[in-house]
Design a protein around this motif. Structure first.
Motif, PDB file in Angstrom:
ATOM      1  N   GLU A 154       0.907  -1.276   0.076  1.00 20.65           N
ATOM      2  CA  GLU A 154       0.066  -0.014   0.073  1.00 20.65           C
ATOM      3  C   GLU A 154       0.942   1.303  -0.130  1.00 20.65           C
ATOM      4  N   VAL A 155       0.444   2.127  -0.861  1.00 21.99           N
ATOM      5  CA  VAL A 155       1.269   3.488  -0.802  1.00 21.99           C
ATOM      6  C   VAL A 155       0.275   4.454  -0.180  1.00 21.99           C
ATOM      7  N   GLN A 156       0.554   4.840   1.121  1.00 26.36           N
ATOM      8  CA  GLN A 156      -0.247   5.937   1.570  1.00 26.36           C
ATOM      9  C   GLN A 156       0.083   7.461   1.305  1.00 26.36           C
ATOM     10  N   LYS A 157      -0.605   8.026   0.905  1.00 26.79           N
ATOM     11  CA  LYS A 157      -0.232   9.480   0.504  1.00 26.79           C
ATOM     12  C   LYS A 157      -0.806  10.591   1.522  1.00 26.79           C
ATOM     13  N   LYS A 158       0.139  11.222   2.207  1.00 29.20           N
ATOM     14  CA  LYS A 158      -0.126  12.076   3.269  1.00 29.20           C
ATOM     15  C   LYS A 158      -0.720  13.358   3.041  1.00 29.20           C
ATOM     16  N   LYS A 159      -0.052  13.934   1.885  1.00 35.35           N
ATOM     17  CA  LYS A 159      -0.539  15.416   1.634  1.00 35.35           C
ATOM     18  C   LYS A 159      -1.569  15.031   0.421  1.00 35.35           C
ATOM     19  N   ALA A 160      -2.391  16.196   0.329  1.00 35.55           N
ATOM     20  CA  ALA A 160      -3.422  16.209  -0.838  1.00 35.55           C
ATOM     21  C   ALA A 160      -2.770  16.700  -2.038  1.00 35.55           C
ATOM     22  N   LYS A 161      -1.805  17.491  -2.077  1.00 28.44           N
ATOM     23  CA  LYS A 161      -1.241  18.155  -3.242  1.00 28.44           C
ATOM     24  C   LYS A 161      -0.395  17.237  -3.963  1.00 28.44           C
ATOM     25  N   LYS A 162      -0.228  17.462  -5.140  1.00 28.61           N
ATOM     26  CA  LYS A 162       0.674  16.783  -6.113  1.00 28.61           C
ATOM     27  C   LYS A 162       2.060  16.695  -5.712  1.00 28.61           C
ATOM     28  N   MET A 163       2.602  15.435  -5.991  1.00 30.89           N
ATOM     29  CA  MET A 163       4.047  15.540  -5.915  1.00 30.89           C
ATOM     30  C   MET A 163       4.981  15.252  -7.188  1.00 30.89           C
ATOM     31  N   PHE A 183       2.586  10.116  -8.241  1.00 30.87           N
ATOM     32  CA  PHE A 183       2.029  10.893  -7.657  1.00 30.87           C
ATOM     33  C   PHE A 183       1.676  12.231  -8.306  1.00 30.87           C
ATOM     34  N   ASP A 184       2.109  12.536  -9.253  1.00 27.59           N
ATOM     35  CA  ASP A 184       1.702  13.854 -10.145  1.00 27.59           C
ATOM     36  C   ASP A 184       0.485  13.450 -11.247  1.00 27.59           C
ATOM     37  N   SER A 185      -0.208  12.368 -11.065  1.00 32.44           N
ATOM     38  CA  SER A 185      -1.102  12.307 -11.855  1.00 32.44           C
ATOM     39  C   SER A 185      -2.373  11.873 -11.033  1.00 32.44           C
ATOM     40  N   ASP A 186      -3.488  11.927 -11.894  1.00 30.67           N
ATOM     41  CA  ASP A 186      -4.770  11.750 -11.319  1.00 30.67           C
ATOM     42  C   ASP A 186      -5.101  10.266 -10.899  1.00 30.67           C
ATOM     43  N   ASN A 187      -4.095   9.377 -11.187  1.00 34.94           N
ATOM     44  CA  ASN A 187      -4.374   7.968 -10.857  1.00 34.94           C
ATOM     45  C   ASN A 187      -3.987   7.660  -9.329  1.00 34.94           C
ATOM     46  N   CYS A 188      -3.470   8.670  -8.503  1.00 29.47           N
ATOM     47  CA  CYS A 188      -3.133   8.389  -7.284  1.00 29.47           C
ATOM     48  C   CYS A 188      -3.543   9.825  -6.381  1.00 29.47           C
ATOM     49  N   VAL A 189      -4.852  10.034  -6.738  1.00 29.43           N
ATOM     50  CA  VAL A 189      -5.260  11.251  -5.756  1.00 29.43           C
ATOM     51  C   VAL A 189      -5.892  10.722  -4.506  1.00 29.43           C
ATOM     52  N   ARG A 190      -6.127   9.509  -4.509  1.00 30.22           N
ATOM     53  CA  ARG A 190      -6.761   8.817  -3.443  1.00 30.22           C
ATOM     54  C   ARG A 190      -5.708   8.939  -2.283  1.00 30.22           C
ATOM     55  N   PRO A 191      -5.962   8.764  -0.944  1.00 30.06           N
ATOM     56  CA  PRO A 191      -5.281   8.765   0.153  1.00 30.06           C
ATOM     57  C   PRO A 191      -4.379   7.383   0.028  1.00 30.06           C
ATOM     58  N   LEU A 192      -5.101   6.213  -0.331  1.00 34.94           N
ATOM     59  CA  LEU A 192      -4.355   4.979  -0.372  1.00 34.94           C
ATOM     60  C   LEU A 192      -4.461   4.198  -1.515  1.00 34.94           C
ATOM     61  N   CYS A 193      -3.363   3.759  -2.075  1.00 34.39           N
ATOM     62  CA  CYS A 193      -3.123   2.942  -3.217  1.00 34.39           C
ATOM     63  C   CYS A 193      -2.657   1.480  -3.107  1.00 34.39           C
ATOM     64  N   GLN A 194      -3.343   0.383  -3.720  1.00 40.24           N
ATOM     65  CA  GLN A 194      -2.703  -0.852  -3.238  1.00 40.24           C
ATOM     66  C   GLN A 194      -2.368  -1.522  -4.547  1.00 40.24           C
ATOM     67  N   SER A 195      -1.655  -2.524  -4.462  1.00 40.81           N
ATOM     68  CA  SER A 195      -1.316  -3.332  -5.441  1.00 40.81           C
ATOM     69  C   SER A 195      -0.749  -4.789  -4.906  1.00 40.81           C
ATOM     70  N   ILE A 196      -0.354  -5.561  -6.014  1.00 41.39           N
ATOM     71  CA  ILE A 196       0.244  -6.863  -5.183  1.00 41.39           C
ATOM     72  C   ILE A 196       1.279  -7.459  -6.390  1.00 41.39           C
ATOM     73  N   PHE A 197       2.254  -8.203  -5.824  1.00 39.55           N
ATOM     74  CA  PHE A 197       3.180  -8.995  -6.642  1.00 39.55           C
ATOM     75  C   PHE A 197       3.019 -10.710  -6.169  1.00 39.55           C
ATOM     76  N   HIS A 198       3.149 -11.158  -7.171  1.00 34.61           N
ATOM     77  CA  HIS A 198       3.023 -12.736  -7.035  1.00 34.61           C
ATOM     78  C   HIS A 198       4.492 -13.439  -7.487  1.00 34.61           C
ATOM     79  N   TYR A 199       4.977 -14.146  -6.442  1.00 33.02           N
ATOM     80  CA  TYR A 199       6.396 -14.591  -6.760  1.00 33.02           C
ATOM     81  C   TYR A 199       6.525 -16.010  -6.107  1.00 33.02           C
ATOM     82  N   ALA A 200       7.580 -16.758  -6.598  1.00 39.03           N
ATOM     83  CA  ALA A 200       7.913 -17.825  -5.965  1.00 39.03           C
ATOM     84  C   ALA A 200       8.662 -17.925  -4.780  1.00 39.03           C
ATOM     85  N   LYS A 201       8.469 -18.314  -3.832  1.00 33.93           N
ATOM     86  CA  LYS A 201       8.745 -18.302  -2.372  1.00 33.93           C
ATOM     87  C   LYS A 201      10.374 -18.189  -2.112  1.00 33.93           C
TER      88      LYS A 201
END
Length: 805
Positions: A154-163, A183-201
C-alpha cells in the motif's frame, strides 16, 4: 498429478578462475567476467568482477542459491569480454546440471573448454541442507508448480497536493514484474493505493523500490537504502509473514507491505489423462457409435463396451480448397451413415473453417449437410472486393483495438482472422471455441480437435516445434501434459495459477492462427522447392558440444551431461535471423509460464513420446515454460496433417480416416507423419509407394500396420480425380454430355484450387464437393472392411480364442 513436500538445498558456487582464454579481439587479451544464471533458483543474473587484460583471470568469488532438488537446475556459467564501446562479447557458456553434485561435499571442478588449447574454467561447488521449511510442489513428472506467495503493498499519500516524483517497484521473476505509482497524476489522488506481486517463495525474491531522492524519516531494518540513488532494496523472505509492516516513510507518503502464502490449488491441469469432460463425452458417444456400427456392419448383436473401436476423421489443410473438399467428404460419410461411427474429427488450416461453421449447430451431423454446403458456397463464390473497403478497414481497426485493450497481443495474424470472418460470414461472428461444448455435451457429434504448433524465435520449425491441441473443453501442449480450460486460453498465468482473466477470443482469431499463412520465413520457401533445410543447418543451429570435467563425478539419476555453448559470430547471427525470422506470428499469453521442469522430466514416457526439439535435452532453461508468450502457427509449416493429437495413447484410436487436401504431392503429408512417428517410437502404420504408383494414385489406401499391432488402421484418401471422370456416382456412368462434369483439375499448375485462391466459381465449388463426396462413396467397401477388422481386433484382445466369421 502428485503433491508432495520437498526440502530445498543451499548451493554455493565459487568461481575460481580460467586458464588460457582465447582472445576476443586482436588488440589485447580479453577483459573477462563470469555471468551466473540459475533461473530455477533466482531471477537475477549474478556477475563477477572484470579482470583486465588477462588470459588467466582469477575471480575467486562465491555466489549462493537456494535450489529445489526436485527441479531440473541447470547452472549456466558464461564468460564475457568487457567492451567499453560496444556490446560485451560472449566467448562461451558452460551448462552444468546441479543434479550431479553430492550432498554436503565440496567439489572442485575443472571444465575443459578446449583441450587443444588447454582452455579451462575452475569452479568449486558445495551443496548442503537448508534450514528452510519443506516446499509444497505439484508435478506430473515433467513440469512442476512451486509454492508462490503474494506481496501486498500500500502506498499511503499523506498530503493532498501533487508530488513531482512517484514510486517505482520491481520484483524480478514475479508475475507483475514492475509497477508504477505516479503522484503527479490523477491515478493517485486517493489517500491509499494498493497493489500486489506474485512470486515464487524460494527464488531469492528482491523488492526494488525507486524513491524520490529526498530523505526518509523511517526505513525498515533489513532494507538496503541508498539515499543518493533514491533506491530501496529488501529480501522479501526476510519480512515477517502475514504481518503488515511499514517499509519506508516520510512526511509525504508511507509504503506498507505484507507477505502471504497463496492458495495451492492450480488453475491449469497437470496430467496426461483425458480431461473429465472428454471422458464423459466418450462414454456418451460410445452408445451412438455402437448403434451406428451395428447398422452399417449388419451385426446380429449389440457390441459390448470393450468391443467398440474409436474412429477418428483426420484432415490436411489447404485454405478454401480444403474448406470446400471437406464438406464433400463429410457429405459422403453422412450418406453412408458413417459420421456416427466416428468419435473424433480433427482439422488444421482451412478445414478448421469448415469445422467452425459446422459446430455452430449443436446437431449438425443429424441434419442434411446440403444447407451448410450451399451457405458456404454463397460465401466462397462472392466477390472479395469489399474485404478491404474503407468501412471494413475501420471495422478491423476497432476490433484489433478492442482486442489490445482486453490484454491480447495483436499481430497481422489477427487481421487475417478478421478477413476469414468476412470470407465465411455476412457480419460479425461472436462464436467462441468453448461454445462448441453445446455440440458435444450429449455425445451427438464427434469431438472436434484443432491442431497447431508452438514455435520459438531464433529457431527453425525443423529444430523447434511443439504440438498444441484445442478442443471445446481444453487447450494444451502435448509434450508437457499441461492443459487449461478453453475459456481461459489467452489469459495470464503464473506457476499454474490464473493471474488475470482475459475474455476468450472469438473463433475467427483462432482460425487465423490455425491457418496462419503469414507465419512463413525464407526457410519455408526453401523447403517447398528443395524438400529439406539440412543445407542450412550449419547457419541455423546452435553450436553445442559435450565437454569433459575433472574430476569426473559419479553418474547420478536424471543428470544431464555438461555442455559447452559457443555463440555464433555477428555475420552468422545476422544470416540466421534472415533465414528463420517469421513474417508474423500469433502470440498468446503462456499458460506454462513460471512452471519448472521436473528433475526426471527426460525419463517420463509421455515427454519422450513427443521430445523432438534441439532444446529438449541440451537447453532446458530455454524451453517453453520460460517464455512470456506462446508462438502458435499453422501445423502445415511442419507437417500438413492434424493427426498428432489423435496419437495420444490416452485416446486409444483404432481407425483413422485420413482425408488429404494437400496441394502438390498428395502423399507427402502422410509420408512425413509416418517418418515422424517412426523416429518418435509412436505406433503408426507405414505407407510407401513407388514413384510409378505415385504417378497413378488410387482413391483410397488401407494401411493396417502389421509391423506394429498397437498402430491404428489407417485409410488414406488422396485428393485425386480417378474414376470420377467416368462415373457421376458409384456404378453410374456419365453420358457423353456429362463428361465435362468429371473434369476436375486438382493438381496442375493451372488448377483453380490453389492454396492462395479464396474465390471459386459456382461450377468449381460444386465439382470439388462432388469429387470429394464420390471418392468416399466409391470406397465404402474399404471403409466397412476396416471398421469390421477394428471390431474383430477389439474382440480378439479380450477373447484370444475368438474366430472371425
Amino acid at each position: 498429478m502428485q503433491v508432495e513436500e520437498s526440502p530445498c538445498n543451499l548451493l554455493s558456487v565459487r568461481v575460481i578462475g580460467a586458464k588460457n582464454l582465447r582472445q576476443a579481439d586482436i588488440i589485447s587479451h580479453s577483459d573477462c567476467y563470469i555471468s551466473l544464471w540459475l533461473p530455477t533458483a533466482s531471477s537475477t543474473r549474478f556477475q563477477t568482477k572484470t579482470v583486465q587484460n588477462s588470459k588467466d583471470p582469477v575471480w575467486n568469488e562465491t555466489f549462493h542459491f537456494m535450489v529445489q532438488r526436485k527441479v531440473k537446475n541447470m547452472l549456466e556459467l558464461s564468460i564475457y569480454d568487457k567492451d567499453v564501446c560496444s556490446q560485451d562479447d560472449q566467448l562461451f557458456t558452460v551448462r552444468f546440471d546441479v543434479a550431479g553434485l553430492p550432498l554436503n561435499e565440496k567439489v572442485l571442478m575443472s571444465f575443459k573448454l578446449n583441450p587443444e588449447y588447454h582452455e579451462e574454467l575452475e569452479v568449486e561447488f558445495q551443496l548442503h541442507n537448508s534450514s528452510s521449511a519443506p516446499e509444497t510442489i505439484m508435478t506430473n513428472g515433467v513440469l512442476l508448480s512451486r509454492q508462490i506467495c503474494c506481496l501486498n503493498f500500500e502506498v499511503q499519500k499523506k498530503k493532498a497536493k501533487k508530488m513531482k516524483k512517484g514510486l517505482s517497484l520491481m520484483v524480478k521473476g514475479s508475475h507483475e514484474a514492475h509497477q508504477e505509482f505516479d503522484f503527479d497524476s490523477d491515478n493517485c489522488v486517493r489517500p491509499l493505493c494498493q497493489s500486489i506481486f506474485h512470486y515464487a517463495k524460494y527464488k531469492h525474491p528482491i523488492l526494488e523500490v525507486k524513491l524520490p531522492k529526498k530523505g526518509l524519516d523511517y526505513v525498515f531494518g533489513p532494507c538496503s537504502h541508498n539515499q543518493e540513488e533514491g533506491s530501496l532494496n529488501v529480501e522479501i523472505n526476510s519480512l515477517p509473514n502475514s504481518k503488515k509492516i511499514t517499509l519506508a516513510e516520510n512526511n509525504k507518503f508511507a509504503l506498507h507491505v505484507k507477505t502471504e502464502d497463496c492458495q495451492n490449488n492450480l488453475d491449469v491441469r497437470l496430467g496426461y489423462d483425458l480431461c473429465p469432460q472428454e471422458q464423459d463425452f466418450l462414454r456418451k458417444r460410445k452408445n451412438i457409435v455402437a448403434g451406428a456400427l451395428k447398422k452399417v456392419l449388419r451385426l446380429e448383436k449389440d457390441l459390448q463396451e470393450h468391443e467398440i473401436p474409436v474412429v477418428a476423421i483426420v484432415t490436411t489443410g489447404g485454405s478454401t480448397r480444403s474448406l470446400t473438399a471437406f464438406y464433400g467428404s463429410l457429405r459422403g460419410l453422412q450418406k453412408l451413415n458413417l459420421i456416427d461411427c466416428a468419435s473424433y474429427l480433427s482439422g488444421l488450416s482451412g478445414t478448421t473453417w469448415t469445422m467452425g461453421n459446422l459446430y455452430k449447430d449443436a446437431y449438425w451431423s443429424r441434419k442434411d449437410l446440403n444447407e451448410q454446403i450451399n451457405e458456404t458456397k454463397r460465401h466462397v463464390t462472392k466477390s472479395k472486393l469489399d474485404c478491404f473497403s474503407i468501412e471494413r478497414l475501420k471495422y478491423y481497426s476497432r476490433q484489433l483495438h478492442q482486442r489490445k485493450q482486453e490484454g491480447q497481443k495483436t499481430s497481422c495474424i489477427d487481421l487475417w482472422g478478421l478477413v476469414i470472418e468476412y470470407l465465411l460470414n455476412d457480419g460479425k461472428d461472436s462464436h467462441k471455441l468453448s461454445d462448441q461444448q453445446q455440440a458435444v455435451n450429449e455425445g451427438q457429434n464427434p469431438l472436434p480437435i484443432y491442431s497447431a504448433i508452438n514455435v520459438k524465435k531464433k529457431y527453425s520449425t525443423l529444430d523447434f516445434k511443439e504440438w498444441a491441441e484445442f478442443t471445446p473443453y481444453e487447450v494444451g501442449i502435448l509434450k508437457y501434459g499441461v492443459f487449461v480450460r478453453t475459456e481461459d486460453f489467452g489469459s495470464e498465468f503464473f506457476m499454474g495459477r490464473l493471474m488475470k482473466r482475459i475474455p476468450e477470443s472469438r473463433i475467427c482469431y483462432l482460425q487465423g492462427m490455425w491457418s496462419s499463412i503469414l507465419s512463413f520465413n525464407l526457410l519455408y520457401f526453401w523447403n517447398l522447392s528443395h524438400g529439406s533445410e539440412d543445407f542450412w543447418h550449419k547457419w541455423t543451429r546452435d553450436h553445442i558440444v559435450d565437454i569433459d570435467e575433472e574430476p569426473p563425478l559419479p553418474s547420478r539419476p536424471h543428470e544431464l551431461k555438461t555442455q559447452l555453448y559457443t555463440p555464433a559470430g555477428p555475420f552468422s547471427s545476422a544470416f540466421r535471423d534472415m533465414l528463420i525470422d517469421r513474417f508474423s506470428v500469433a502470440q498468446y499469453h503462456n499458460f506454462l509460464r513460471g512452471l519448472q521442469l521436473d528433475n526426471s522430466y527426460l525419463e517420463n514416457d509421455m515427454f519422450r513420446r513427443w521430445k523432438d526439439t534441439v532444446l529438449d535435452s541440451s537447453s532446458p532453461n530455454q524451453l517453453t515454460q520460460s517464455e512470456e508468450y506462446l508462438i502458435l502457427e499453422d501445423t502445415g509449416f511442419f507437417i500438413n496433417s492434424s493427426c498428432a493429437p489423435l496419437l495420444r495413447q490416452e485416446r486409444k484410436v483404432d481407425v483413422i480416416l485420413h482425408l488429404n487436401y494437400n496441394s502438390g504431392s498428395q502423399t507427402e503429408p502422410l509420408e512425413q507423419m509416418c517418418k515422424y512417428c517412426r523416429e518418435q517410437g509412436i505406433p503408426f502404420p507405414s505407407f510407401e509407394l513407388s514413384d510409378n504408383e505415385k504417378e497413378h494414385l488410387k482413391e483410397c489406401y488401407v494401411c493396417k500396420g502389421a509391423e506394429s499391432p498397437e498402430a491404428p488402421i489407417l485409410l488414406f484418401f488422396p485428393q485425386v480425380n480417378d474414376t470420377f471422370r467416368y462415373y457421376k456416382a458409384p456404378g453410374v456412368k456419365r453420358s457423353p454430355s456429362e463428361m465435362k462434369d468429371g473434369e476436375v483439375d486438382t493438381s496442375s499448375n493451372c488448377t483453380p484450387y490453389s492454396t492462395y485462391s479464396l474465390t471459386f466459381s459456382s461450377e468449381e465449388y460444386d465439382k470439388l464437393v462432388e469429387l470429394s463426396e464420390y471418392n468416399i462413396l466409391n470406397n465404402e467397401h474399404l471403409i466397412l472392411q476396416a471398421l469390421r477388422t477394428a471390431v474383430e481386433r477389439k474382440i480378439r484382445r479380450n477373447n484370444p480364442s475368438y474366430q472371425a466369421s
